[in-house]
Scaffold this motif. Structure first.
Motif, PDB file in Angstrom:
ATOM      1  N   GLN A  33       0.808  -1.213   0.000  1.00  0.00           N
ATOM      2  CA  GLN A  33       0.000   0.000   0.000  1.00  0.00           C
ATOM      3  C   GLN A  33       0.847   1.272   0.000  1.00  0.00           C
ATOM      4  OE1 GLN A  33      -1.195  -2.601   2.330  1.00  0.00           O
ATOM      5  NE2 GLN A  33      -2.392  -3.211   0.562  1.00  0.00           N
ATOM      6  N   THR A  34       2.007   1.232   0.602  1.00  0.00           N
ATOM      7  CA  THR A  34       2.867   2.408   0.645  1.00  0.00           C
ATOM      8  C   THR A  34       4.036   2.222  -0.320  1.00  0.00           C
ATOM      9  OG1 THR A  34       4.361   1.600   2.371  1.00  0.00           O
ATOM     10  CG2 THR A  34       2.319   2.711   3.106  1.00  0.00           C
ATOM     11  N   SER A  35       4.667   3.311  -0.682  1.00  0.00           N
ATOM     12  CA  SER A  35       5.827   3.207  -1.578  1.00  0.00           C
ATOM     13  C   SER A  35       6.968   2.439  -0.915  1.00  0.00           C
ATOM     14  CB  SER A  35       6.287   4.589  -2.028  1.00  0.00           C
ATOM     15  OG  SER A  35       6.653   5.382  -0.920  1.00  0.00           O
ATOM     16  N   GLU A  36       7.086   2.564   0.395  1.00  0.00           N
ATOM     17  CA  GLU A  36       8.129   1.819   1.112  1.00  0.00           C
ATOM     18  C   GLU A  36       7.865   0.309   1.047  1.00  0.00           C
ATOM     19  OE1 GLU A  36       6.435   4.415   2.608  1.00  0.00           O
ATOM     20  OE2 GLU A  36       8.018   5.917   2.409  1.00  0.00           O
ATOM     21  N   GLN A  37       6.618  -0.076   1.237  1.00  0.00           N
ATOM     22  CA  GLN A  37       6.261  -1.492   1.162  1.00  0.00           C
ATOM     23  C   GLN A  37       6.470  -2.029  -0.257  1.00  0.00           C
ATOM     24  OE1 GLN A  37       2.239  -1.075   2.616  1.00  0.00           O
ATOM     25  NE2 GLN A  37       2.765  -1.974   4.598  1.00  0.00           N
TER      26      GLN A  37
END
Length: 167
Positions: A33-37
């Motif tokens: 869901q996040t850019s880090e993930q």
């Protein structure tokens, strides 16, 4: 009637490319869901000296393109291996699908004995597909699946075989 080189490769490639697209979508939906993930998924490796997820997708694509060009009569196209996002990887898969959907089902008829040469390899066409192109395709397809699974994406045998739930 025997199976043609087209029948043993192109429909399978189409099915598995669509499955690969599904696996990537499932990865983003469940663990990205996040850019880090998403970056964790993209950077995933089974071991330090292994190439990451984008490389695996690029090699799947190149395996398919190789068959289309070497035996299907498709015009060679040079594609930069510069995909760094899931959106770009999906575009690469879609472009690969479009590339082989242009092939006529008869494009490989009578080419079983044609010698395929590239790099330091030399195979009769049938052996090229059965002993190189398909195993190489599935090696990288399986690595992509394994990398997603390693990072906790809930994929299993049904997903791998293309029978997963629609997203």
């Amino acid at each position: 009637m025997s199976l043609s080189l087209y029948q043993i490769s192109i429909p399978l490639f189409l099915r598995q490319l669509n499955t690969l697209s599904y696996l990537l979508k499932k990865g983003v939906k469940t663990h990205g869901q996040t850019s880090e993930q998403q970056q964790v998924l993209l950077d995933s490796r089974l071991i330090a000296d292994m190439q990451a997820l984008p490389y695996q997708i690029q090699r799947v694509s190149d395996s398919v393109k190789g068959v289309a060009v070497r035996l299907g009569g498709a015009e060679p196209e040079s594609w930069a291996d510069d995909e760094t996002t899931f959106e770009q990887l999906q575009e690469r898969i879609a472009k690969t699908i479009a590339f082989i959907e242009k092939l006529e089902p008869t494009c490989m008829d009578g080419k079983e004995g044609v010698v395929v040469e590239f790099a330091s390899y030399k195979f009769p066409a049938k052996e090229y597909i059965l002993n190189f192109a398909l195993p190489n395709f599935f090696f990288h397809f399986t690595m992509a699946y394994a990398l997603l699974r390693k990072e906790g994406v809930p994929v299993g045998k049904k997903d791998y075989l293309g029978a997963g739930e629609p997203l």
